[in-house]
Motif scaffolding. Structure first.
Motif, PDB file in Angstrom:
ATOM      1  N   LEU A   1       0.861  -1.168   0.000  1.00 52.45           N
ATOM      2  CA  LEU A   1       0.000   0.000   0.000  1.00 52.45           C
ATOM      3  C   LEU A   1       0.902   1.223   0.000  1.00 52.45           C
ATOM      4  N   VAL A   2       0.732   2.076  -0.994  1.00 52.34           N
ATOM      5  CA  VAL A   2       1.590   3.251  -1.114  1.00 52.34           C
ATOM      6  C   VAL A   2       0.723   4.494  -1.155  1.00 52.34           C
ATOM      7  N   GLU A   3       0.840   5.305  -0.110  1.00 54.26           N
ATOM      8  CA  GLU A   3       0.072   6.544  -0.016  1.00 54.26           C
ATOM      9  C   GLU A   3       0.874   7.706  -0.587  1.00 54.26           C
TER      10      GLU A   3
ATOM     11  N   CYS B   1      -3.937   6.216  -2.830  1.00 51.57           N
ATOM     12  CA  CYS B   1      -3.359   5.002  -2.253  1.00 51.57           C
ATOM     13  C   CYS B   1      -3.356   3.944  -3.340  1.00 51.57           C
ATOM     14  N   ALA B   2      -2.160   3.578  -3.777  1.00 45.81           N
ATOM     15  CA  ALA B   2      -2.001   2.543  -4.788  1.00 45.81           C
ATOM     16  C   ALA B   2      -1.742   1.218  -4.100  1.00 45.81           C
ATOM     17  N   ALA B   3      -2.553   0.232  -4.411  1.00 43.42           N
ATOM     18  CA  ALA B   3      -2.463  -1.064  -3.759  1.00 43.42           C
ATOM     19  C   ALA B   3      -2.058  -2.141  -4.756  1.00 43.42           C
ATOM     20  N   SER B   4      -1.359  -3.131  -4.265  1.00 42.27           N
ATOM     21  CA  SER B   4      -0.974  -4.255  -5.106  1.00 42.27           C
ATOM     22  C   SER B   4      -0.846  -5.506  -4.250  1.00 42.27           C
TER      23      SER B   4
ATOM     24  N   THR C   1      -4.540  18.074  10.434  1.00 41.31           N
ATOM     25  CA  THR C   1      -3.111  17.769  10.383  1.00 41.31           C
ATOM     26  C   THR C   1      -2.842  16.411  10.999  1.00 41.31           C
ATOM     27  N   ALA C   2      -2.221  15.527  10.229  1.00 38.95           N
ATOM     28  CA  ALA C   2      -1.956  14.161  10.679  1.00 38.95           C
ATOM     29  C   ALA C   2      -1.192  13.430   9.577  1.00 38.95           C
ATOM     30  N   VAL C   3      -0.764  12.227   9.889  1.00 43.01           N
ATOM     31  CA  VAL C   3      -0.268  11.326   8.858  1.00 43.01           C
ATOM     32  C   VAL C   3      -1.443  10.445   8.434  1.00 43.01           C
ATOM     33  N   TYR C   4      -1.681  10.366   7.145  1.00 41.34           N
ATOM     34  CA  TYR C   4      -2.817   9.630   6.604  1.00 41.34           C
ATOM     35  C   TYR C   4      -2.335   8.298   6.028  1.00 41.34           C
ATOM     36  N   TYR C   5      -3.041   7.242   6.400  1.00 42.32           N
ATOM     37  CA  TYR C   5      -2.709   5.882   5.974  1.00 42.32           C
ATOM     38  C   TYR C   5      -3.920   5.257   5.291  1.00 42.32           C
ATOM     39  N   CYS C   6      -3.658   4.354   4.357  1.00 40.83           N
ATOM     40  CA  CYS C   6      -4.751   3.574   3.784  1.00 40.83           C
ATOM     41  C   CYS C   6      -4.597   2.113   4.191  1.00 40.83           C
TER      42      CYS C   6
ATOM     43  N   GLY D   1      -3.793  -5.072   5.626  1.00 42.54           N
ATOM     44  CA  GLY D   1      -2.535  -4.739   4.966  1.00 42.54           C
ATOM     45  C   GLY D   1      -1.479  -4.234   5.929  1.00 42.54           C
ATOM     46  N   PRO D   2      -0.260  -4.143   5.423  1.00 39.88           N
ATOM     47  CA  PRO D   2       0.808  -3.575   6.257  1.00 39.88           C
ATOM     48  C   PRO D   2       0.619  -2.069   6.381  1.00 39.88           C
TER      49      PRO D   2
END
Length: 119
Positions: free
Chosen positions: A4-6, A22-25, A90-95, A107-108
């Motif tokens: 997972l790449v944000e 968010c690109a997933a593979s 304001t934050a770090v955003y994750y998928c 996912g990781p």
């Protein structure tokens, strides 16, 4: 291997907009709910938005009316359009993804993409 790449975060002024991707593979993501979390240092990770495999959408109360989640299953990508940003965003955003909108932790956890809303 699931990846997972944000991307798309950055510095923006209050009232501004950003679009996260968010690109997933590594698996068939169309089968799963996918969504966005955010985390501020010292606080728990917060569910921001989710979209199920059937297209149902959930938003956290703090972002309703300002954020829009979408997905493109042909690209294994989800997006988060964020408008009317304020400093509390304001934050770090994750998928991530999972069987339901409430269990998107299969996912990781990647690096995330940081969003800073400041003048």
């Amino acid at each position: 291997q699931v990846q997972l790449v944000e991307s798309g975060g950055g510095l923006v002024q209050p009232g501004g907009s950003l679009r996260l991707s968010c690109a997933a593979s590594g698996t068939i993501f169309s089968r799963y709910a996918m969504g966005w979390y955010r985390q501020v240092p010292g606080k728990q990770r917060e569910l921001v938005a989710a979209i199920t495999s059937g297209g149902s959408i959930y938003y956290g109360d703090s972002v309703k009316g300002r954020f829009t989640i979408s997905r493109d299953n042909t690209k294994n990508t989800i997006y988060l359009q964020m408008n009317s940003l304020n400093p509390e965003d304001t934050a770090v955003y994750y998928c991530n993804f999972g069987p339901t909108a409430w269990t998107m932790t299969l996912g990781p956890w990647g690096q995330g993409t940081p969003v800073t809303v400041s003048s």
